[in-house]
Design a protein around this motif. Structure first.
Motif: not given
Length: 179
Positions: A21, A95, A165
């Motif tokens: 991430y 996303a 995100l």
């Protein structure tokens, strides 16, 4: 620390998730707000066009890869856990849709329109050494319109993707246990 502890620690998806991430959001922000802005400001237009035509396919490939790595490592059990977390699943859906649209549709369209526009407008070609083609003002205007439309869609999709995100990252940070 015994063998079982090492195996258990290696099987924990949380560190992999945090790393994938972090790479995804960091790369997205750096490319979108630092690399593009700096290159646009310091490079002549033909060089900027050439750089962008080569960088964005790589950016969209890596963005897609890291998005799927992030989804696959969602703690504690990967995609099964992601599906059970409705808010995170919704953010990943937004996303993911953006990532895939830019990778398969708007990224390639924008790149091709940029190349066609450069060739027709008399600028150096960005991917081949073919001769620059002559074009009427109407043809160049149509290519400009096509480029601007695809570019605007890609840019807005990228911003929506990064927004989803960032919201996910905020929620992830709130789940961290800091002692």
């Amino acid at each position: 620390m015994g063998f079982q502890d090492v195996v258990s620690a290696a099987a924990n998806l949380a560190p992999y998730h945090l790393l994938s991430y972090s790479t995804l959001i960091g790369m997205s922000i750096f490319q979108s707000f630092t690399v593009v802005k700096t290159a646009h400001r310091v490079l002549p237009r033909p060089a900027f066009t050439t750089l962008q035509a080569r960088l964005f396919p790589i950016y969209f490939q890596l963005q897609t890869l890291y998005f799927f790595l992030t989804a696959a490592t969602f703690p504690p059990y990967g995609p099964v856990s992601l599906i059970k977390d409705g808010t995170s699943a919704a953010l990943f859906s937004v996303a993911g849709t953006g990532v895939l649209l830019n990778f398969f549709v708007y990224g390639p369209r924008t790149r091709q329109a940029m190349i066609d526009r450069s060739r027709k407008a008399g600028a150096p070609a960005t991917t081949t050494d073919e001769d620059v083609e002559e074009a009427s003002e109407e043809a160049v205007e149509a290519l400009n319109k096509s480029f601007h439309k695809s570019h605007a869609m890609s840019l807005h999709i990228n911003l929506i993707t990064m927004g989803a995100l960032v919201v996910y990252g905020w929620r992830l940070a709130l789940r961290l246990k800091v002692e």
